[in-house]
Design a protein around this motif. Structure first.
Motif: not given
Length: 507
Positions: A219-237
């Protein structure tokens, strides 16, 4: 030295107090201020949006989401932990998160066990003790299950889509609740961190800046960080087999992902390769690019016939790239949203023209910059052929993705430019995006800003262009105005805006 007259006056005053008593009495101590006990009550099960009253929740403001998840494409199961930091905006006895299809197994609030129950797409949390107004608190939710889409036939089914080799979380106006507990309304923006573990050989692409990857036991763990405030509908994977190109643009990571099934020379790859150049041009118009990363992802699932401006990482459906030439217009549209919609977000969905009107106008500006049709020519086509009974100022919940919001919204922007002149117009754009960076806005605020910068009363202008049901007049004295009566082509085959709407949406 003390003045004699002052001493005599002081003596007479003392003799007159208390029937001639010459002793000063100390003033009584002030009464203590009454202590108001907290009035704990449940947070509202909706943010109160006029179009979607049950979207989001009340009683708290989220600061950040920190997700540690694992997804198995073979079983379609998703599970893990969400750590949510928030501040109470009232005395809270309990509160809700939006969570669809998935079940919480354990919930703690500030380390203490809390009770929870699911009702529809709501996770209702009751902490061990009430949370006073203004207090920061941390909620940890252990949860899992089989994620799925949301069923909203009038707007398209946003949410988690299981694919042949992975999964995609995507959708507007709501989608985040299908893969993590959330306050799913753009008025409550928050930072976002994701650790997504998937089988080796798959990629997991999300928002923001990439972090270190770790592989263990297949298994591989991918990490991502969005440090600016974001509206929830804009989150994606986006999980699957993708060819990822990582570079640096303007000192920031540029992450572009195209499915392995697409050649490196495909129209999609060549279109997204223009992302940096388009960003630079739009920054010259809108002000500095607002985020710490940039890029885009192309997806080939037949259920995604639209593009969406996911913060720092737009997602594009493959149908945009069926032609022989790159489709730069759709890239300009989604990159423009990084300013209009992502950095400067809506307070309520009714004002979505503030997002889509400026993104449409960005397409027109880029067309002109590229030596193709000018913004004026594109305005003329839309102006001549539009059905003016459809208004962008209050389109209705079922028509927030309709042509009035996009095409007429773009016309509002161009007509405003002509009404106040280029100098005031372009100062307005940079001032607006600068002053409201990372915030939420509405139409009234934009009108006030336009009037302040232009020095003009624009009530009549916006009444006609945003809410009027007849064709507004254009300024025929403007030497650049060449408005004609030609018909514009808004068919899905030629208009990226028309095809951007979610499948099933009412146009």
């Amino acid at each position: 030295m003390r003045r004699r007259g002052s001493l005599l006056a002081a003596t007479l005053t003392v003799l007159l107090v208390a029937g001639g008593c010459t002793r000063n009495r100390p003033a009584p101590p002030p009464s203590p201020s009454p202590i108001t006990a907290p009035h704990f009550r449940p947070g509202a099960d909706g943010a109160g949006d006029p179009y979607f009253p049950k979207y989001g929740n009340g009683g708290y403001d989220v600061a950040g989401y920190d997700l540690d998840l694992r997804y198995d494409p073979k079983t379609g199961k998703l599970g893990g932990r969400a750590t949510i930091t928030a501040t109470a905006t009232q005395d809270l006895s309990r509160f809700d998160f939006d969570l669809a299809h998935l079940k919480a197994s354990e919930v703690t609030v500030d380390g203490a066990a809390a009770t929870s129950r699911a009702t529809g797409n709501e996770l209702i949390v009751t902490p061990a003790a009430g949370i006073p107004n203004g207090r920061k608190f941390t909620v940890v939710v252990e949860y899992g299950g089989t994620p799925d889409q949301l069923e909203n036939k009038s707007l398209g089914n946003g949410g988690w889509i299981r694919t042949g080799d992975g999964g995609i979380a995507l959708g507007q106006p709501e989608s985040a609740s299908t893969w993590y507990p959330v306050n799913d309304h753009p008025s409550d923006k928050a930072t976002f961190t994701l650790a997504m573990t998937v089988p080796d050989g798959l990629e997991a692409i999300s928002n923001g800046v990439p972090g270190p990857r770790r592989s263990q036991d297949g298994w591989t763990t991918w990490r991502w960080t969005e440090s600016s405030p974001m509206a929830s509908y804009l989150s994606t994977v986006v999980i699957g087999q993708y060819r990822i190109t990582t570079s640096t643009h303007d000192g920031k990571p540029m992450i572009i992902a195209v499915p392995d099934s697409m050649p490196a020379t495909s129209t999609a790859a060549r279109s997204l390769a223009r992302t940096g150049e388009i960003t630079d041009y739009l920054a010259s118009v809108f002000g500095p690019y607002p985020f710490d990363a940039n890029g885009g992802v192309v997806v080939t699932d037949d259920r995604i016939g639209y593009a969406l401006e996911n913060q720092s990482r737009p997602v594009y459906g493959a149908p945009f790239f069926t032609g022989a030439e790159p489709n730069e217009g759709v890239v300009a549209h989604e990159i423009a949203h990084q300013w209009f919609g992502d950095s400067v977000s809506l307070s309520r969905w009714q004002d979505i023209w503030l997002n889509e009107g400026f993104a449409t106008y960005a397409e027109w500006l880029w067309s002109e910059k590229s030596g193709k049709q000018t913004a004026q020519e594109l305005f003329d086509k839309a102006y001549a052929s539009f059905d003016w009974k459809n208004t962008p100022g209050d389109p209705g919940a079922a028509r927030i993705f309709g042509d009035a919001v996009y095409q007429r919204g773009g016309m509002v922007v161009h007509a405003l430019r002509k009404a106040i002149g280029d100098d005031a117009f372009f100062r307005l754009l940079k001032t607006w995006t600068g002053e409201h960076r990372n915030g939420n806005v509405d139409t009234a605020q934009f009108i006030a800003a336009a009037e302040k910068i232009s020095g003009k009363n624009l009530d009549g202008f916006f009444a006609a262009w945003l809410n009027g049901t007849t064709r507004p007049p254009v300024n025929r004295n403007d030497p650049q105005d060449t408005s004609g009566e030609g018909a514009g082509d808004h068919s899905p085959a030629s208009s990226p805006v028309a095809r951007r709407s979610p499948l099933g949406a009412t146009e």
